[in-house]
Write a protein that holds these residues in place. Structure first.
Motif, PDB file in Angstrom:
ATOM      1  N   TYR A  77      34.880  35.295  38.630  1.00  0.00           N
ATOM      2  CA  TYR A  77      35.553  35.974  37.518  1.00  0.00           C
ATOM      3  C   TYR A  77      36.400  34.980  36.736  1.00  0.00           C
ATOM      4  CZ  TYR A  77      39.332  38.584  35.235  1.00  0.00           C
ATOM      5  OH  TYR A  77      40.272  39.036  34.341  1.00  0.00           O
ATOM      6  N   LEU A  78      37.144  34.144  37.456  1.00  0.00           N
ATOM      7  CA  LEU A  78      38.024  33.197  36.776  1.00  0.00           C
ATOM      8  C   LEU A  78      37.224  32.092  36.073  1.00  0.00           C
ATOM      9  CD1 LEU A  78      41.054  33.001  39.237  1.00  0.00           C
ATOM     10  CD2 LEU A  78      40.890  34.231  37.071  1.00  0.00           C
ATOM     11  N   TYR A  81      49.054  38.059  18.292  1.00  0.00           N
ATOM     12  CA  TYR A  81      48.487  39.253  18.917  1.00  0.00           C
ATOM     13  C   TYR A  81      47.808  38.793  20.207  1.00  0.00           C
ATOM     14  CZ  TYR A  81      45.438  43.455  18.936  1.00  0.00           C
ATOM     15  OH  TYR A  81      44.768  44.606  19.241  1.00  0.00           O
ATOM     16  N   LEU A  82      48.350  39.188  21.357  1.00  0.00           N
ATOM     17  CA  LEU A  82      47.790  38.719  22.624  1.00  0.00           C
ATOM     18  C   LEU A  82      46.514  39.494  22.956  1.00  0.00           C
ATOM     19  CD1 LEU A  82      50.977  38.411  24.911  1.00  0.00           C
ATOM     20  CD2 LEU A  82      49.906  36.662  23.475  1.00  0.00           C
ATOM     21  N   LEU A  83      45.508  38.754  23.365  1.00  0.00           N
ATOM     22  CA  LEU A  83      44.229  39.375  23.682  1.00  0.00           C
ATOM     23  C   LEU A  83      43.693  38.768  24.979  1.00  0.00           C
ATOM     24  CD1 LEU A  83      42.568  41.489  22.236  1.00  0.00           C
ATOM     25  CD2 LEU A  83      41.373  39.680  21.043  1.00  0.00           C
ATOM     26  N   PRO A  84      43.574  39.603  26.046  1.00  0.00           N
ATOM     27  CA  PRO A  84      43.079  39.049  27.310  1.00  0.00           C
ATOM     28  C   PRO A  84      41.778  38.293  27.103  1.00  0.00           C
ATOM     29  CG  PRO A  84      43.841  41.292  27.647  1.00  0.00           C
ATOM     30  CD  PRO A  84      43.894  41.035  26.162  1.00  0.00           C
ATOM     31  N   GLY A  85      41.693  37.136  27.713  1.00  0.00           N
ATOM     32  CA  GLY A  85      40.491  36.324  27.571  1.00  0.00           C
ATOM     33  C   GLY A  85      40.573  35.349  26.406  1.00  0.00           C
ATOM     34  N   PHE A  86      41.498  35.574  25.510  1.00  0.00           N
ATOM     35  CA  PHE A  86      41.609  34.708  24.338  1.00  0.00           C
ATOM     36  C   PHE A  86      42.994  34.078  24.172  1.00  0.00           C
ATOM     37  CE2 PHE A  86      38.123  37.524  23.403  1.00  0.00           C
ATOM     38  CZ  PHE A  86      37.203  36.708  22.781  1.00  0.00           C
ATOM     39  N   GLY A  87      44.002  34.624  24.887  1.00  0.00           N
ATOM     40  CA  GLY A  87      45.365  34.149  24.667  1.00  0.00           C
ATOM     41  C   GLY A  87      45.940  34.797  23.422  1.00  0.00           C
ATOM     42  N   GLY A  88      46.757  34.061  22.685  1.00  0.00           N
ATOM     43  CA  GLY A  88      47.356  34.609  21.465  1.00  0.00           C
ATOM     44  C   GLY A  88      46.462  34.366  20.258  1.00  0.00           C
ATOM     45  N   GLU A  89      46.209  35.402  19.502  1.00  0.00           N
ATOM     46  CA  GLU A  89      45.324  35.274  18.347  1.00  0.00           C
ATOM     47  C   GLU A  89      46.089  35.497  17.051  1.00  0.00           C
ATOM     48  OE1 GLU A  89      41.504  35.144  18.201  1.00  0.00           O
ATOM     49  OE2 GLU A  89      42.115  34.042  19.970  1.00  0.00           O
ATOM     50  N   TYR A 120      41.119  45.026  39.611  1.00  0.00           N
ATOM     51  CA  TYR A 120      39.787  45.627  39.693  1.00  0.00           C
ATOM     52  C   TYR A 120      38.800  44.670  40.366  1.00  0.00           C
ATOM     53  CZ  TYR A 120      35.031  46.529  38.366  1.00  0.00           C
ATOM     54  OH  TYR A 120      33.684  46.671  38.422  1.00  0.00           O
ATOM     55  N   VAL A 121      38.842  43.425  39.944  1.00  0.00           N
ATOM     56  CA  VAL A 121      37.912  42.445  40.508  1.00  0.00           C
ATOM     57  C   VAL A 121      38.100  42.356  42.025  1.00  0.00           C
ATOM     58  CG1 VAL A 121      37.364  39.974  40.577  1.00  0.00           C
ATOM     59  CG2 VAL A 121      37.705  41.103  38.388  1.00  0.00           C
ATOM     60  N   ALA A 122      39.381  42.369  42.452  1.00  0.00           N
ATOM     61  CA  ALA A 122      39.666  42.299  43.893  1.00  0.00           C
ATOM     62  C   ALA A 122      39.242  43.585  44.599  1.00  0.00           C
ATOM     63  CB  ALA A 122      41.155  42.034  44.111  1.00  0.00           C
ATOM     64  N   ALA A 123      39.575  44.737  44.017  1.00  0.00           N
ATOM     65  CA  ALA A 123      39.287  46.028  44.662  1.00  0.00           C
ATOM     66  C   ALA A 123      37.785  46.249  44.763  1.00  0.00           C
ATOM     67  CB  ALA A 123      39.938  47.163  43.875  1.00  0.00           C
ATOM     68  N   ALA A 124      37.032  45.771  43.798  1.00  0.00           N
ATOM     69  CA  ALA A 124      35.582  45.960  43.790  1.00  0.00           C
ATOM     70  C   ALA A 124      34.878  44.937  44.680  1.00  0.00           C
ATOM     71  CB  ALA A 124      35.058  45.865  42.358  1.00  0.00           C
ATOM     72  N   GLY A 125      35.660  44.071  45.293  1.00  0.00           N
ATOM     73  CA  GLY A 125      35.077  43.086  46.192  1.00  0.00           C
ATOM     74  C   GLY A 125      34.277  42.018  45.464  1.00  0.00           C
ATOM     75  N   LYS A 126      34.551  41.844  44.188  1.00  0.00           N
ATOM     76  CA  LYS A 126      33.825  40.815  43.436  1.00  0.00           C
ATOM     77  C   LYS A 126      34.433  39.436  43.718  1.00  0.00           C
ATOM     78  CE  LYS A 126      32.531  43.985  39.747  1.00  0.00           C
ATOM     79  NZ  LYS A 126      31.107  44.090  40.127  1.00  0.00           N
ATOM     80  N   ARG A 171      45.532  44.454  35.481  1.00  0.00           N
ATOM     81  CA  ARG A 171      44.619  45.508  35.945  1.00  0.00           C
ATOM     82  C   ARG A 171      43.214  44.967  36.178  1.00  0.00           C
ATOM     83  NH1 ARG A 171      45.734  51.204  32.832  1.00  0.00           N
ATOM     84  NH2 ARG A 171      47.965  51.332  33.307  1.00  0.00           N
ATOM     85  N   ARG A 172      42.738  44.114  35.312  1.00  0.00           N
ATOM     86  CA  ARG A 172      41.399  43.542  35.482  1.00  0.00           C
ATOM     87  C   ARG A 172      41.308  42.753  36.775  1.00  0.00           C
ATOM     88  NH1 ARG A 172      39.451  40.889  29.857  1.00  0.00           N
ATOM     89  NH2 ARG A 172      39.596  42.806  28.627  1.00  0.00           N
ATOM     90  N   PHE A 173      42.355  41.983  37.033  1.00  0.00           N
ATOM     91  CA  PHE A 173      42.348  41.169  38.251  1.00  0.00           C
ATOM     92  C   PHE A 173      42.316  42.077  39.479  1.00  0.00           C
ATOM     93  CE2 PHE A 173      43.219  37.975  41.280  1.00  0.00           C
ATOM     94  CZ  PHE A 173      43.075  36.749  40.673  1.00  0.00           C
TER      95      PHE A 173
END
Ligand SMILES: [Zn+2]
Length: 344
Positions: A318-319, A249-257, A307-313, A303-305
């Motif tokens: 983030y990485l 089960y792929l989970l962003p931030g965790f890889g495959g769980e 967002y981070v770029a669009a929000a100027g973060k 999408r998260r990536f």
């Protein structure tokens, strides 16, 4: 910063990059295993297909040459952006059984938006001389495709190399002799666990051209943010299918769980439309749902990536957070960061 966003004007519509091309199994034995996702995941109107596999599947090929469109055959909307590679991966052990002209004709019959050139991948097991021969043959095949191509489809030259210099030289050679819309980097799957090597190769390709850069086969959860950070425009992946096959089960931030050993968790840790209201038991036995969730996980990562770029973060901050949970990927990102900063 190398991360970049562009809009491609393609025969079946505009496409925002960077973007993932989910690999469709069409033409392979497990052809009906890719669930519907175009339209369901609105930012992934994309599909990667293997032109050779479809040509070699008689019933399907007969329907296609008798007027059924590829998108009808795939049961996807007309606006689906299709990238048809040559199936070069199947030539890892053998010589190609197709010509650039025949491959272009097939890709045109499919009404593909992006064409990949015929290529012959490298292998770590090969002698250096054999790999060198393959690199040169792929270059010749790409130039032949360039000679025969004059359409609206993007033509991406497949390039290979296990050292940065070879890749840079290949791209510059192709750039001066052929007419390509971009380049697609292959042969990285066999060395995927060597993050330092992969990072250096991707960076070499990225800095050798400003044109579209695709990376074959490395669009899984771990590589995606790295490739985005390195300025790659598109990538493809079958990780969502393969992982489901292994019941991961792929989970962003965790890889495959491996969620299956957990007993006291009723609802899933992901709010995607597949998992939202389902219990762990529901999805445990539903491979199709697992595949669809895994694809949502890859889309969410992208999408998260964005967002981070669009929000100027700060993307590096983030990485730093994104990779801190895993020693291997953290080291990979640190290597990438050092190399990117050296470019500045
Ligand atoms: Zn989910």
């Amino acid at each position: 910063m190398l991360y970049r966003q562009r809009v491609l004007d393609l025969p079946h519509g505009e496409l925002q990059t960077p973007v993932l091309f989910p690999v469709r199994n069409l033409g392979k034995r497990s052809s009906d295993n890719t669930p519907e996702y175009v339209g369901t995941i609105p930012d992934l109107p994309t599909a990667m297909i293997n032109a050779r596999a479809i040509r070699n599947r008689d019933p399907m090929w007969n329907r296609l040459t008798n007027g059924v469109s590829l998108r009808e055959e795939m049961d996807v909307p007309e606006h689906t952006i299709v990238y048809a590679d040559s199936g070069g991966y199947d030539f890892s052990q053998t010589e190609p059984d197709t010509t650039p002209r025949e491959t272009l004709e097939t890709q045109r019959l499919f009404d593909a938006d992006i064409f990949g050139t015929v290529d012959i991948p490298l292998s770590r097991e090969n002698r250096a001389a054999e790999n060198q021969r393959r690199i040169e043959q792929s270059i010749e095949l790409a130039l032949e495709a360039s000679d025969h191509h004059d359409g609206d489809e993007l033509l991406l030259a497949s390039v290979h190399g296990y050292d940065p210099k070879t890749l840079r030289n290949s791209i510059q050679y192709l750039e001066s002799r052929g007419d390509f819309d971009g380049y697609a980097l292959g042969s990285l799957v066999p060395v995927r666990s060597d993050y330092e090597k992969v990072t250096k190769l991707v960076l070499a390709a990225r800095t050798a051209t400003d044109k579209h850069l695709h990376v074959y086969g490395l669009g899984g959860l771990v590589y995606q943010p790295l490739l985005l950070y390195l300025g790659v425009d598109s990538f493809d992946s079958s990780a969502f299918i393969r992982s489901a096959g292994n019941r991961n089960y792929l989970l962003p931030g965790f890889g495959g769980e491996e969620l299956w050993n957990i007993d006291d968790l009723e609802y899933l840790p992901c709010p995607c439309p597949v998992c939202g209201s389902r219990t762990l038991d529901d999805i445990r036995d539903d491979r199709d749902a697992l595949v669809r969730h895994n694809l949502w996980a890859l889309a969410a990562e992208l999408r998260r990536f964005r967002y981070v770029a669009a929000a100027g973060k700060d993307i590096e901050n983030y990485l730093d957070l994104r990779f801190q949970g895993n020693e291997v990927t953290q080291r990979a990102y640190r290597i990438a960061k050092q190399q990117v900063r050296r470019l500045a």
